[in-house]
Scaffold this motif. Structure first.
Motif, PDB file in Angstrom:
ATOM      1  N   GLY A   1      38.079  36.641  43.074  1.00 18.89           N
ATOM      2  CA  GLY A   1      38.615  37.917  43.588  1.00 18.89           C
ATOM      3  C   GLY A   1      38.268  38.107  45.164  1.00 18.89           C
ATOM      4  O   GLY A   1      39.085  38.673  45.980  1.00 18.89           O
ATOM      5  N   ALA A   2      37.333  37.254  45.708  1.00 21.04           N
ATOM      6  CA  ALA A   2      37.411  37.083  47.355  1.00 21.04           C
ATOM      7  C   ALA A   2      38.657  36.592  47.841  1.00 21.04           C
ATOM      8  O   ALA A   2      38.725  36.663  49.053  1.00 21.04           O
ATOM      9  N   ASP A   3      39.306  35.705  47.239  1.00 23.73           N
ATOM     10  CA  ASP A   3      40.681  35.361  47.571  1.00 23.73           C
ATOM     11  C   ASP A   3      41.833  36.074  47.452  1.00 23.73           C
ATOM     12  O   ASP A   3      42.764  35.657  47.656  1.00 23.73           O
ATOM     13  N   GLY A   4      41.550  37.418  47.032  1.00 19.90           N
ATOM     14  CA  GLY A   4      42.600  38.566  46.908  1.00 19.90           C
ATOM     15  C   GLY A   4      43.454  38.539  45.614  1.00 19.90           C
ATOM     16  O   GLY A   4      44.486  39.117  45.549  1.00 19.90           O
ATOM     17  N   TYR A   5      42.825  37.887  44.630  1.00 18.34           N
ATOM     18  CA  TYR A   5      43.398  37.985  43.269  1.00 18.34           C
ATOM     19  C   TYR A   5      43.061  39.216  42.757  1.00 18.34           C
ATOM     20  O   TYR A   5      42.030  39.860  42.635  1.00 18.34           O
TER      21      TYR A   5
ATOM     22  N   GLU B   1      37.892  43.055  37.731  1.00 16.58           N
ATOM     23  CA  GLU B   1      38.236  44.309  38.069  1.00 16.58           C
ATOM     24  C   GLU B   1      38.684  45.013  36.979  1.00 16.58           C
ATOM     25  O   GLU B   1      38.534  46.449  36.784  1.00 16.58           O
TER      26      GLU B   1
ATOM     27  N   LYS C   1      50.154  40.335  43.997  1.00 17.61           N
ATOM     28  CA  LYS C   1      48.823  39.745  43.899  1.00 17.61           C
ATOM     29  C   LYS C   1      48.831  38.693  42.868  1.00 17.61           C
ATOM     30  O   LYS C   1      49.560  38.836  41.818  1.00 17.61           O
TER      31      LYS C   1
END
Length: 385
Positions: free
Chosen positions: A94-98, A123, A162
């Motif tokens: 998630g921190a990598d934009g996934y 999410e 994404k």
């Protein structure tokens, strides 16, 4: 790269045992065998927390890198200990934009998954009540139906621009393995073995193997689907635990398999907890990751056997995220330098030596203590946003 992890209910390579005599064209695991031979795959076994049950405990170990069996001297349910935000694979991706999601065609309340996956940082969290157009085999949502939903989830992430990290837990091959599982008139292919079996063992095995056959078909469907995609995808497919095949390991004993899940350190102890995993990349992901070099750099044991709690860290390193989390970086170093497997009171050293935790050298003892103390801190005190 997109990362899809599928934990298939009771998936095992039981039928690879020498007493099974299926010809190649009828082998229940023909897709697993073919994909294992792919140039873009790495495979082995994960040593999971429980024997013949405890699905959520394997989820906990894989996704957090902590160990269920370190939480309590008795048999615990790890999700009972999750009551606050935790570090997990979801938070790293998630921190990598996934886009991050969890799929499970079961009830949201069971194992408290509806809250636990929120604490993990997913999410989107979807259960049976959130899923449309499900197909059933008997009363169970089919693996094939779930594969279709997973494909739609992937397509939605691609459309949104994404990459996707998804963890899916199937349900079709859940016990009990009685002939009424898929309906009173369902015709199960006969079990093919070189040993004589009781009627009870034949029933358990025929029903279980039918589910394993469908799980293998799911693996084949997904690899075919992602092979056709120009998007880079890494697929991880694993079992959560061995199947329950009768009281006192009835079918296992009749097959001649000496599983001894309660006898720490015995010959059949670790085998009682081993399920297969395969990590496969499509062409786009293989090129993106420089697959051969990335796999070689993992320094996995020759037979690929690792604790389930090391699998998530391995996937992070394979996809270029080995240094993004000090916790998962520590787990990868631990697996390389100290022990590839820790299961209750037993450890397997990187060279394959089986020993007890009490017999570890001072460095091994100190690292084990660090692992467990750090886990306790994360469960009880670390502030995760």
């Amino acid at each position: 790269v997109n990362v899809i992890m599928v934990m298939n209910e009771a998936f095992s390579d039981l039928t690879d045992q020498p007493m099974f005599t299926y010809p190649a064209e009828e082998n229940p695991l023909k897709n697993l065998h073919a994909i294992r031979e792919s140039a873009h795959s790495v495979s082995g076994h994960v040593v999971v927390p429980g024997f013949a049950g405890g699905t959520a405990n394997t989820e906990f170990d894989v996704l957090t890198g902590m160990q269920t069996n370190a939480l309590s001297a008795t048999t615990p349910s790890a999700f009972r200990a999750v009551n606050r935000n935790l570090d997990s694979l979801y938070r790293v991706f998630g921190a990598d934009g996934y886009a991050t999601s969890f799929l499970h065609p079961g009830d949201a309340w069971f194992y408290n998954r509806e809250n636990v996956y929120d604490f993990f940082g997913a999410e989107e969290i979807e259960f049976t009540e959130d899923m449309a157009d499900l197909q059933y085999k008997g009363r169970w949502v089919t693996d094939d139906s779930l594969a279709g939903l997973l494909e739609k989830k992937f397509e939605a992430a691609v459309s949104a621009g994404k990459p996707l990290f998804n963890y899916t837990v199937t349900i079709q091959n859940h016990m009990s393995y009685t002939t009424d599982k898929y309906g009173a008139d369902y015709a199960y292919p006969p079990v093919q073995t070189s040993v004589s079996l009781s009627d009870e063992a034949k029933e358990l095995l025929s029903v279980y193997i039918e589910g394993a056959r469908d799980a293998d078909a799911m693996l084949g469907r997904l690899t075919d689907y992602f092979t056709a995609s120009s998007e880079p995808v890494v697929l991880v497919f694993l079992g959560d635990h061995l199947p329950y095949l009768g009281d006192n390991q009835l079918a296992y004993k009749e097959l001649g398999m000496n599983l001894t899940p309660e006898e720490n350190g015995s010959a059949g102890f670790l085998k009682s907890y081993e399920t297969p995993y395969i990590i496969w990349a499509n062409d786009a992901a293989s090129q993106s990751l420089d697959w051969d070099a990335a796999v070689a750099a993992l320094d996995l044991p020759t037979d690929g056997t690792i604790s389930a709690s090391f699998l998530g860290a391995t996937v992070l390193e394979l996809t270029g995220r080995g240094d993004e989390s000090p916790w998962f970086q520590f787990l990868n170093q631990l697996r390389r330098t100290s022990y590839s497997v820790v299961q209750k009171g037993t450890a397997v050293l990187p060279d394959g030596t089986v020993t007890t935790l009490d017999a570890l050298d001072q460095s091994g003892q100190e690292l084990l203590s660090k692992w467990r103390c750090w886990s306790y801190y994360k469960l009880k005190y670390k502030d995760v946003g």
